[in-house]
Design a protein around this motif. Structure first.
Motif, PDB file in Angstrom:
ATOM      1  N   HIS A  11       0.831  -1.205   0.000  1.00  9.15           N
ATOM      2  CA  HIS A  11       0.000   0.000   0.000  1.00  9.15           C
ATOM      3  C   HIS A  11       0.873   1.267   0.000  1.00  9.15           C
ATOM      4  O   HIS A  11       1.067   1.861  -1.037  1.00  9.15           O
ATOM      5  CB  HIS A  11      -0.949   0.001   1.201  1.00  9.15           C
ATOM      6  CG  HIS A  11      -2.115  -0.922   1.048  1.00  9.15           C
ATOM      7  ND1 HIS A  11      -2.044  -2.269   1.334  1.00  9.15           N
ATOM      8  CD2 HIS A  11      -3.384  -0.696   0.623  1.00  9.15           C
ATOM      9  CE1 HIS A  11      -3.211  -2.842   1.080  1.00  9.15           C
ATOM     10  NE2 HIS A  11      -4.046  -1.898   0.660  1.00  9.15           N
ATOM     11  N   ALA A  12       1.392   1.643   1.147  1.00 12.71           N
ATOM     12  CA  ALA A  12       2.112   2.912   1.263  1.00 12.71           C
ATOM     13  C   ALA A  12       3.531   2.686   1.791  1.00 12.71           C
ATOM     14  O   ALA A  12       3.867   1.611   2.294  1.00 12.71           O
ATOM     15  CB  ALA A  12       1.347   3.863   2.179  1.00 12.71           C
ATOM     16  N   ASP A  62      -3.925   1.785  -4.239  1.00 15.86           N
ATOM     17  CA  ASP A  62      -4.328   3.156  -3.889  1.00 15.86           C
ATOM     18  C   ASP A  62      -3.522   4.245  -4.569  1.00 15.86           C
ATOM     19  O   ASP A  62      -4.017   5.349  -4.763  1.00 15.86           O
ATOM     20  CB  ASP A  62      -4.322   3.398  -2.375  1.00 15.86           C
ATOM     21  CG  ASP A  62      -5.215   2.432  -1.617  1.00 15.86           C
ATOM     22  OD1 ASP A  62      -6.117   1.835  -2.240  1.00 15.86           O
ATOM     23  OD2 ASP A  62      -5.018   2.269  -0.398  1.00 15.86           O
ATOM     24  N   TYR A  84      -0.473   6.021  -3.662  1.00 11.73           N
ATOM     25  CA  TYR A  84      -0.055   7.149  -2.833  1.00 11.73           C
ATOM     26  C   TYR A  84       1.177   7.830  -3.437  1.00 11.73           C
ATOM     27  O   TYR A  84       1.958   7.215  -4.170  1.00 11.73           O
ATOM     28  CB  TYR A  84       0.251   6.673  -1.413  1.00 11.73           C
ATOM     29  CG  TYR A  84      -0.969   6.123  -0.708  1.00 11.73           C
ATOM     30  CD1 TYR A  84      -1.955   6.981  -0.213  1.00 11.73           C
ATOM     31  CD2 TYR A  84      -1.163   4.752  -0.574  1.00 11.73           C
ATOM     32  CE1 TYR A  84      -3.098   6.486   0.403  1.00 11.73           C
ATOM     33  CE2 TYR A  84      -2.300   4.246   0.041  1.00 11.73           C
ATOM     34  CZ  TYR A  84      -3.263   5.113   0.520  1.00 11.73           C
ATOM     35  OH  TYR A  84      -4.397   4.614   1.119  1.00 11.73           O
ATOM     36  N   VAL A  88      -5.544   2.275  -8.895  1.00 10.92           N
ATOM     37  CA  VAL A  88      -5.850   3.688  -8.697  1.00 10.92           C
ATOM     38  C   VAL A  88      -7.327   3.902  -8.357  1.00 10.92           C
ATOM     39  O   VAL A  88      -8.212   3.347  -9.014  1.00 10.92           O
ATOM     40  CB  VAL A  88      -5.502   4.486  -9.979  1.00 10.92           C
ATOM     41  CG1 VAL A  88      -5.827   5.964  -9.801  1.00 10.92           C
ATOM     42  CG2 VAL A  88      -4.043   4.283 -10.346  1.00 10.92           C
ATOM     43  N   CYS A 145     -10.228  10.063  -6.719  1.00 12.03           N
ATOM     44  CA  CYS A 145      -9.386  10.656  -5.676  1.00 12.03           C
ATOM     45  C   CYS A 145      -7.985  10.987  -6.173  1.00 12.03           C
ATOM     46  O   CYS A 145      -7.131  11.418  -5.379  1.00 12.03           O
ATOM     47  CB  CYS A 145      -9.296   9.714  -4.483  1.00 12.03           C
ATOM     48  SG  CYS A 145     -10.888   9.402  -3.689  1.00 12.03           S
ATOM     49  N   VAL A 146      -7.724  10.789  -7.450  1.00 13.23           N
ATOM     50  CA  VAL A 146      -6.404  11.089  -8.003  1.00 13.23           C
ATOM     51  C   VAL A 146      -6.066  12.554  -7.776  1.00 13.23           C
ATOM     52  O   VAL A 146      -6.888  13.450  -8.013  1.00 13.23           O
ATOM     53  CB  VAL A 146      -6.362  10.752  -9.512  1.00 13.23           C
ATOM     54  CG1 VAL A 146      -5.081  11.293 -10.141  1.00 13.23           C
ATOM     55  CG2 VAL A 146      -6.457   9.245  -9.720  1.00 13.23           C
ATOM     56  N   ASN A 176      -6.460  10.305   0.680  1.00 12.95           N
ATOM     57  CA  ASN A 176      -7.302   9.206   1.154  1.00 12.95           C
ATOM     58  C   ASN A 176      -8.362   9.752   2.108  1.00 12.95           C
ATOM     59  O   ASN A 176      -8.045  10.210   3.204  1.00 12.95           O
ATOM     60  CB  ASN A 176      -6.425   8.168   1.861  1.00 12.95           C
ATOM     61  CG  ASN A 176      -7.203   6.975   2.398  1.00 12.95           C
ATOM     62  OD1 ASN A 176      -8.365   7.096   2.767  1.00 12.95           O
ATOM     63  ND2 ASN A 176      -6.551   5.828   2.467  1.00 12.95           N
ATOM     64  N   ARG A 223      -3.671  10.626   3.593  1.00 11.83           N
ATOM     65  CA  ARG A 223      -2.409  10.431   2.871  1.00 11.83           C
ATOM     66  C   ARG A 223      -2.569  10.862   1.417  1.00 11.83           C
ATOM     67  O   ARG A 223      -3.540  10.525   0.751  1.00 11.83           O
ATOM     68  CB  ARG A 223      -1.994   8.960   2.953  1.00 11.83           C
ATOM     69  CG  ARG A 223      -0.499   8.735   2.798  1.00 11.83           C
ATOM     70  CD  ARG A 223      -0.142   7.278   3.025  1.00 11.83           C
ATOM     71  NE  ARG A 223       1.295   7.092   3.168  1.00 11.83           N
ATOM     72  CZ  ARG A 223       1.959   7.119   4.313  1.00 11.83           C
ATOM     73  NH1 ARG A 223       1.284   7.302   5.446  1.00 11.83           N
ATOM     74  NH2 ARG A 223       3.261   6.958   4.357  1.00 11.83           N
ATOM     75  N   LEU A 278      -2.368  11.306  -2.568  1.00 16.60           N
ATOM     76  CA  LEU A 278      -2.421  10.380  -3.696  1.00 16.60           C
ATOM     77  C   LEU A 278      -1.787  11.008  -4.936  1.00 16.60           C
ATOM     78  O   LEU A 278      -1.788  12.230  -5.101  1.00 16.60           O
ATOM     79  CB  LEU A 278      -3.870   9.999  -3.983  1.00 16.60           C
ATOM     80  CG  LEU A 278      -4.579   9.250  -2.845  1.00 16.60           C
ATOM     81  CD1 LEU A 278      -6.093   9.365  -2.981  1.00 16.60           C
ATOM     82  CD2 LEU A 278      -4.154   7.782  -2.815  1.00 16.60           C
ATOM     83  N   HIS A 290     -13.457   3.910  -3.848  1.00 21.30           N
ATOM     84  CA  HIS A 290     -13.010   2.946  -2.842  1.00 21.30           C
ATOM     85  C   HIS A 290     -14.138   2.522  -1.893  1.00 21.30           C
ATOM     86  O   HIS A 290     -13.931   2.326  -0.697  1.00 21.30           O
ATOM     87  CB  HIS A 290     -11.835   3.497  -2.029  1.00 21.30           C
ATOM     88  CG  HIS A 290     -10.908   2.427  -1.502  1.00 21.30           C
ATOM     89  ND1 HIS A 290     -11.194   1.676  -0.380  1.00 21.30           N
ATOM     90  CD2 HIS A 290      -9.705   1.980  -1.941  1.00 21.30           C
ATOM     91  CE1 HIS A 290     -10.206   0.833  -0.140  1.00 21.30           C
ATOM     92  NE2 HIS A 290      -9.283   0.986  -1.086  1.00 21.30           N
TER      93      HIS A 290
END
Length: 324
Positions: free
Chosen positions: A88-89, A148, A150, A172, A176-177, A181, A192, A194, A217
């Motif tokens: 994820h991140a 996601d 990030y 993606v 929210c691009v 988050n 966080r 993106l 999401h």
């Protein structure tokens, strides 16, 4: 098609029986040897079970011989499947590591181990292309996915992947691009940043697979049919319009799916969808419920190796190498 059906049949059996088969076939135990066991316990029920086991063992031993003749890693990939890692991140300097956030140093060690142990790293689109033929049995494959998208992926993870010559699929959340988050209850991920479309476009040009993870999401199993279609088809359309590519793979938010959700993804003309159930993805598995290995940011390198199956071949006799 034959290999797919054989794989389904092989993995439909009990795990304990598969383990016994792996052990006996690696040691090259002849089926005839088992026939002597009928004299040890001469009951009809035992002999019946023994006969069935020997029959299946002999068949799968023949299949293994045929697959091993064509590729060094053929049986390994057929019997165990392909590991698909899920990240994820990322963080730098040990700051903020958690289940969903992995430190750069830990990520480097994992990628180094993958490189040192002879894996060929592919993204999900490449994995599906290999799966359509027989090439999936040719090498020791592993896929990397990052959910996601990030900003820290492009600043931390991508330089490390470039260092080792690895690729990845980046899923993606299209609405929210360029934002942050706003869907997650996890403190480590909430708010966080993106990646932007410009950053995603650059990664796509560099060969990374950019694929949809819905528009917002949401948990897809909670949605009505029209909402479900919008989340799935809308996210794909956004990537097509922004990046000029038609995505063939999808990822379920939270790994949440059921028969209706899988049918909707398939109806949208995807080839595959990644879930979050732990395990390897084998030839006969459902491509719309691809198992992955969640790599937790706070897990040790030892646990990472345990997930993949520690490559202990160097410590074993050569005849046991293909068992590991």
């Amino acid at each position: 098609a034959v290999l797919v059906e054989l794989s389904r049949s092989y993995h439909a059996g009990r795990a304990s029986r598969r383990l016994l088969f792996e052990l006996f076939s690696t040691l090259r135990v002849s089926g005839r040897l088992f026939s002597t066991a009928r004299y040890l316990i001469p009951t009809r029920s035992f002999q019946t079970r023994l006969f069935r086991f020997v029959q299946k063992y002999s068949m799968w031993r023949g299949v293994r011989r045929a697959i091993d003749d064509g590729s060094e890693f053929g049986w390994r990939n057929f019997s165990r499947g392909i590991p698909i890692l899920m990240y994820h991140a990322y963080s730098q300097g040990g700051d903020g590591s958690s289940r969903f956030v992995i430190d750069a140093d830990r990520f480097v060690k994992q990628m180094a181990w993958i490189a040192d142990n002879g894996y060929t790293v592919v993204n999900i689109a490449e994995l599906m292309a290999l799966r359509r033929g027989t090439s999936l049995l040719d090498k020791k494959y592993l896929a990397i996915t990052i959910d996601d998208a990030y900003v820290d992926v492009i600043s931390i993870a991508i330089p490390i992947l470039v260092r080792f010559g690895f690729t990845a699929t980046i899923f993606v959340v299209t609405e929210c691009v360029g934002k942050a988050n706003d869907w997650d209850e996890s403190a480590a991920l909430t708010g966080r940043a993106l990646m932007s479309w410009q950053q995603l476009r650059q990664l796509q040009r560099e060969g990374y697979d950019i694929a949809p993870h819905t528009m917002t999401h949401r948990r897809l199993t909670n949605l009505e049919h029209d909402e479900l279609r919008t989340e799935i088809e809308g996210s794909r359309a956004a990537i097509r319009d922004r990046l000029g590519v038609v995505s063939r793979v999808f990822a379920y938010p939270y790994g949440d799916h059921n028969a209706s959700v899988r049918a909707a993804v398939q109806a949208a003309d995807f080839e595959a969808a990644c879930a979050a159930e732990e395990g390897f993805h084998h030839l006969g598995a459902d491509d719309f419920a691809m198992k992955r290995l969640e790599v937790r940011g706070n897990s040790s390198l030892f646990m990472f190796l345990m997930q993949l199956g520690l490559d202990a071949r160097r410590y074993l006799p050569r005849r046991l190498h293909k068992l590991i």
